[in-house]
Structure formats: structure tokens, C-alpha cells
Scaffold this motif. Structure first.
Motif, PDB file in Angstrom:
ATOM      1  N   THR A  91      44.380  28.425  42.237  1.00 25.47           N
ATOM      2  CA  THR A  91      44.127  29.848  42.093  1.00 25.47           C
ATOM      3  C   THR A  91      42.665  30.093  41.753  1.00 25.47           C
ATOM      4  N   THR A  92      41.990  30.873  42.574  1.00 21.80           N
ATOM      5  CA  THR A  92      40.598  31.194  42.293  1.00 21.80           C
ATOM      6  C   THR A  92      40.507  32.201  41.157  1.00 21.80           C
ATOM      7  N   VAL A  93      41.235  33.297  41.258  1.00 24.84           N
ATOM      8  CA  VAL A  93      41.245  34.328  40.224  1.00 24.84           C
ATOM      9  C   VAL A  93      42.687  34.777  40.026  1.00 24.84           C
ATOM     10  N   ILE A 106      46.144  36.858  38.600  1.00 19.12           N
ATOM     11  CA  ILE A 106      46.544  38.252  38.768  1.00 19.12           C
ATOM     12  C   ILE A 106      45.926  39.174  37.727  1.00 19.12           C
ATOM     13  N   ASN A 107      45.929  38.783  36.475  1.00 20.34           N
ATOM     14  CA  ASN A 107      45.404  39.645  35.407  1.00 20.34           C
ATOM     15  C   ASN A 107      44.050  39.186  34.890  1.00 20.34           C
ATOM     16  N   GLU A 108      43.381  38.349  35.669  1.00 22.21           N
ATOM     17  CA  GLU A 108      42.060  37.859  35.272  1.00 22.21           C
ATOM     18  C   GLU A 108      40.979  38.845  35.685  1.00 22.21           C
ATOM     19  N   VAL A 109      40.035  39.079  34.783  1.00 23.45           N
ATOM     20  CA  VAL A 109      38.909  39.984  35.060  1.00 23.45           C
ATOM     21  C   VAL A 109      37.675  39.137  35.368  1.00 23.45           C
ATOM     22  N   PRO A 110      37.175  39.156  36.617  1.00 22.79           N
ATOM     23  CA  PRO A 110      35.996  38.343  36.971  1.00 22.79           C
ATOM     24  C   PRO A 110      34.740  38.882  36.286  1.00 22.79           C
ATOM     25  N   LYS A 111      33.712  38.060  36.242  1.00 22.29           N
ATOM     26  CA  LYS A 111      32.420  38.541  35.769  1.00 22.29           C
ATOM     27  C   LYS A 111      31.920  39.635  36.702  1.00 22.29           C
ATOM     28  N   LEU A 112      31.103  40.542  36.177  1.00 22.13           N
ATOM     29  CA  LEU A 112      30.761  41.773  36.879  1.00 22.13           C
ATOM     30  C   LEU A 112      30.216  41.536  38.277  1.00 22.13           C
ATOM     31  N   LYS A 142      30.508  38.918  40.228  1.00 24.23           N
ATOM     32  CA  LYS A 142      31.541  38.328  41.081  1.00 24.23           C
ATOM     33  C   LYS A 142      32.609  39.363  41.415  1.00 24.23           C
ATOM     34  N   TRP A 143      32.924  40.197  40.443  1.00 25.13           N
ATOM     35  CA  TRP A 143      33.916  41.263  40.615  1.00 25.13           C
ATOM     36  C   TRP A 143      33.500  42.190  41.753  1.00 25.13           C
ATOM     37  N   LEU A 144      32.231  42.599  41.746  1.00 25.82           N
ATOM     38  CA  LEU A 144      31.730  43.521  42.768  1.00 25.82           C
ATOM     39  C   LEU A 144      31.804  42.895  44.152  1.00 25.82           C
ATOM     40  N   VAL A 145      31.368  41.650  44.277  1.00 23.91           N
ATOM     41  CA  VAL A 145      31.369  40.971  45.574  1.00 23.91           C
ATOM     42  C   VAL A 145      32.793  40.808  46.106  1.00 23.91           C
ATOM     43  N   LEU A 146      33.710  40.371  45.229  1.00 24.19           N
ATOM     44  CA  LEU A 146      35.093  40.162  45.653  1.00 24.19           C
ATOM     45  C   LEU A 146      35.757  41.479  46.054  1.00 24.19           C
ATOM     46  N   ARG A 186      42.491  33.118  47.682  1.00 26.28           N
ATOM     47  CA  ARG A 186      43.199  32.776  46.456  1.00 26.28           C
ATOM     48  C   ARG A 186      42.786  33.678  45.310  1.00 26.28           C
ATOM     49  N   VAL A 187      42.289  34.869  45.633  1.00 25.83           N
ATOM     50  CA  VAL A 187      41.920  35.855  44.616  1.00 25.83           C
ATOM     51  C   VAL A 187      43.101  36.800  44.444  1.00 25.83           C
ATOM     52  N   PHE A 188      43.839  36.642  43.344  1.00 27.41           N
ATOM     53  CA  PHE A 188      45.043  37.431  43.108  1.00 27.41           C
ATOM     54  C   PHE A 188      44.811  38.590  42.145  1.00 27.41           C
ATOM     55  N   SER A 189      43.617  38.708  41.616  1.00 27.89           N
ATOM     56  CA  SER A 189      43.340  39.671  40.547  1.00 27.89           C
ATOM     57  C   SER A 189      43.574  41.119  40.969  1.00 27.89           C
ATOM     58  N   VAL A 190      44.389  41.836  40.190  1.00 28.79           N
ATOM     59  CA  VAL A 190      44.589  43.268  40.446  1.00 28.79           C
ATOM     60  C   VAL A 190      43.329  44.052  40.093  1.00 28.79           C
ATOM     61  N   PHE A 191      42.463  43.450  39.282  1.00 32.34           N
ATOM     62  CA  PHE A 191      41.206  44.118  38.948  1.00 32.34           C
ATOM     63  C   PHE A 191      40.259  44.123  40.157  1.00 32.34           C
TER      64      PHE A 191
END
Length: 441
Positions: free
Chosen positions: A6-8, A10-16, A18-22, A307-312
Motif C-alpha cells: 500500500t502506497t497510501v 485509506i485514512n492516511e494524510v500525505p505530506k502537502l 505529495k498530497w497535491l500531486v496525487l 496503490r493510493v487508497f487515501s480518501v484525503f
């Protein structure tokens, strides 16, 4: 599933950063299909972006942040929207869309109270597969007209058709040969490539982009603000039955997503929550003037590959979509895309919709050689594609696609040999033994 896979979470918050790019990556994978529907039916792409973003955020809240799903414009409603606009304008279509969302809510309540098996037996693959084929094949004339006809002269144009064919080829090449993230956005690549070819041929007018403001409020269609809503029974008969098809697609998406993430979303947070969230998203869209929303296969593809499952990350994509809707130059740029380009992409997309209906029959091992199945599928296809309808009053009729859905459901219920327990049990067994296959990686 191991954490390494798992890359990220479901409830994981990526760094800002990385979050924007994803989130941008996820939005771009959805972008082509999300704007294609409003462009075909002549609704506002900007409103579609805003409504899909808001609908996705509502979905994430209703499903308690447990399902990584983005909601975008539904292809199943293209024909009903086109027909509905000709009857009651965009405003009438919004009322019909709202009641389609209400159907989702009612079904969700029934599932909460009684379980899901009744729905699975009401909508087995032998009914839903041919209906999906009707949706795709019924849209074929729309794609061909967009590809071949000059919208100014309303006659055949070799220049437009050549642009459509080149667009189609670019899209096909992208779908077959591109890998990684680019393999997930062949629609967007095809539109961009076709747009460049069309601009070289002088078919693109850039003036609307130059004239557009950077910040611009989309052309929302809001009940009691921009219009007084009224119920058209004809539009309701056209649009509401399509919920039958999208409900079945929704169940299929939840099953596939459950396998990819290795969590049984049908059980937790529950199919009633995901269906209710889908319905609320469609109702939100109807209050703004956008097309009905639905869960997307593109969403599943991005989740499976990255493999990015984050709902964020999904929520971030939704927020960016909303922001894009208010940047005036983005919808202005979208509006300059020639019909020929959209027609070229649509030739492939509408064919894929029809093929997915066939695939549903194959994947579920439906024996068309069996008389019962042969009769159901044949009647649905001819009624739906042939355009049969029932005239109820001078202004109210049940059109072909809706009629095909109703007739298919009735035939499945009354013809002997219906595999009642078998289909439901197979569905639950497939969910109980969730595992990730190699082709999902």
C-alpha cells in the motif's frame, strides 16, 4: 494485504506536496470523461466540475471516509438528458435528475432494512448486461454525427471527419501502448491530440479563452433562483428508470474496489451508505445544473495502479475540481474543443460501454444459448436500440431505453428458471474471499 503493497492507506494524510500531486493525478484521470458528458449534452463543463467535486465530498462524508471513490458525470444518462432537454429544457432535466437521485435514497433505505439480495435478484447480469449494451449502441448515432457533421453548415465535412479519425487513433494508441499513469488517461490524451490537429486545420476559435476572466462563476441552474421547478412526467419516465442500470454498475464498482483494497465495502460501511452517497451526489448536481453523478471505472484504475487508497487524496481531487470550475479560462478552453474531436473520442467510449455490457454477460458466465436468457437479452436489445416507446398521453411517453429496462426486469421475474439463490450467494462468496489479482497491480 501487507503494508508494503500500500502506497497510501485509506485514512492516511500525505505530506502537502505529495498530497497535491496525487490529487491532481487522480483528477486528470477523471477529467476527460467528466467533461465529455456535459459537452455532449450541452450542459456547462464548469458546473459539471463543481458538482462532481461537491458530490464526491458528500459521498466521502456519507460513507464515513471509508471508500476511496471519486464521482463524475454518468454516461448512462446521456440519451435521457438529450431527450429531456428537447422536452423541458435543462431545467426539466434537473428535476428528472433529482428524482433519479431520490430512487437511490429509497433503494438505500430498503437495503438497510432488508439486505441486498433482493436488488441483486431484481437486476441480474442477464438484465443489466443488455441494458448497458443498449446505452452504448443507442449513443452510436450521436458519436457519428459529432464526428462527421460540420455544426455550422449541418452537412457532411471531410475535414471534421478526418480530425475525428485522428483523435480516435490517438486515443486508441494511448489506451493500448501507454503504460503507468498515461495509460489511465487515454481519453484526455486523445482530446488534447485531436485539439492540436483541429487547431492546425483552423477549426478552433481561441477568442473565448482570451475573452474569459480568470475568475468566473459558472452558469449554475438553481431551482427557485434561476427557474421555478415543475414536474414533467415524460422526463421522469425517461430519466428515473436509468437508475436501475447505474445501481447495478455501482454494485459492480464496489465489488471490484473491495477486491483491490482488500476491504468488504459492501459490508462496511455498507452498500446502503455508498448507494445513498451516490444518490445525494446526483441530487447535489441537479441543484446546480450538472449531469447525474456516478462512481467511475477510471477511479478504480488509478487506485489499483498507484496503490493510493487515501480518501484525503480523493477529497483533494474534489476540491481542485471545484476550484477549476471557477477559473473562467478552463471551461472557456473546454468550450473551444470542436465537436469532431469529441466525436472521435466518443466512437471509442460509446463502443466500450456496449462492450462492457457484453463483458458482464461473459464474466458472469451467462449462457445465451439457454432460451430464457436468449429471450430476455434479445427483447431488451431490440426494444432499446429500436427506439420503441409507449405513448401514455399526448405529452407523456415511456421511451425505448426506459421501456427496455422495465420489460427486461419483468421478463426476468416471470419467466421460469430464474436462478434466485445462486446469483446472490455467488456475489457474497466473491466478497468474502477478497484478494488482489496480479492484473489489479
Amino acid at each position: 494485504m501487507s503494508k508494503e503493497q500500500t502506497t497510501v492507506g485509506i485514512n492516511e494524510v500525505p505530506k502537502l506536496h505529495k498530497w497535491l500531486v496525487l490529487s491532481l493525478q487522480h483528477l486528470f484521470a477523471m477529467f476527460g470523461a467528466t467533461i465529455l458528458v456535459p459537452m455532449i449534452v450541452e450542459l456547462s463543463p464548469a458546473v459539471a466540475l463543481v458538482s462532481s467535486g461537491l458530490g464526491t465530498l458528500a459521498y466521502l462524508i456519507i460513507t464515513r471516509g471509508q471508500i476511496p471513490a471519486y464521482l463524475g458525470s454518468s454516461f448512462a444518462f446521456i440519451t435521457p438528458i438529450i431527450a429531456g432537454i428537447s422536452i423541458g429544457g435543462p431545467e426539466g432535466v434537473m428535476v428528472g435528475s433529482f428524482f433519479a437521485g431520490v430512487v437511490y435514497g429509497i433503494v438505500a433505505l430498503f437495503i438497510k432494512a432488508t439486505g441486498v439480495r433482493w436488488l441483486l435478484n431484481l437486476l441480474p447480469p442477464i438484465v443489466v448486461g443488455p441494458i448497458i449494451m443498449v446505452i452504448g449502441l443507442g449513443l452510436a448515432p450521436v458519436a457519428i454525427d459529432m464526428a462527421m457533421i460540420d455544426p455550422v453548415t449541418e452537412s457532411y465535412s471531410g475535414a471534421h471527419f478526418s480530425v475525428a479519425i485522428i483523435t480516435l487513433l490517438i486515443t486508441v494508441v494511448g489506451a493500448v501502448f501507454f503504460r503507468g499513469f498515461f495509460g489511465l488517461i487515454p481519453i484526455l490524451i486523445g482530446i488534447v491530440g485531436g485539439y492540436i490537429v483541429a487547431s492546425i486545420q483552423g477549426l478552433v476559435n481561441f477568442q473565448p479563452v482570451l475573452d474569459a476572466k480568470w475568475f468566473q462563476v459558472p452558469d449554475f441552474i438553481v431551482p427557485f433562483v434561476t427557474y421555478s421547478p415543475s414536474i414533467s412526467w415524460e422526463i421522469l419516465f425517461i430519466m428515473v428508470p436509468i437508475a436501475v442500470v447505474t445501481l447495478s454498475e455501482h454494485i459492480g464498482d464496489q465489488m471490484v474496489l473491495s477486491k483491490i483494497v482488500s476491504k468488504n465495502f459492501v459490508e462496511k460501511p455498507g452498500l446502503h451508505r455508498s448507494i445513498f452517497g451516490d444518490g445525494v451526489a446526483t441530487m447535489i448536481s441537479s441543484f446546480l445544473g450538472g449531469p447525474p453523478n456516478t462512481t467511475y471505472g477510471e477511479n478504480i484504475g488509478v487506485v489499483a495502479l498507484t496503490r493510493v487508497f487515501s480518501v484525503f487524496v480523493i477529497g483533494g481531487a474534489a476540491v481542485i475540481a471545484i476550484v477549476f470550475g471557477f477559473i473562467g479560462k478552463i471551461p472557456a478552453l473546454i468550450s473551444t474543443v470542436p465537436d469532431a474531436v469529441m466525436g472521435g473520442v466518443s466512437i471509442l467510449l460509446f463502443g466500450i460501454i456496449a462492450s462492457n455490457g457484453l463483458r458482464m454477460l461473459i464474466d458472469n458466465k451467462v449462457d445465451i444459448g439457454e432460451k430464457r436468457n436468449l429471450i430476455i437479452s434479445s427483447v431488451i436489445l431490440v426494444i432499446g436500440i429500436g427506439g420503441a416507446f409507449i405513448q401514455i398521453t399526448d405529452t407523456v411517453q415511456i421511451p425505448g431505453m426506459a421501456l427496455a429496462s422495465i420489460v427486461g426486469i419483468i421478463l426476468n421475474l416471470v419467466l421460469p428458471g430464474r436462478p434466485y439463490i445462486k446469483n446472490a450467494e455467488e456475489m457474497f462468496q466473491s466478497l468474502d474471499s477478497v484478494e488482489l489479482k496480479d492484473n489489479d497491480k
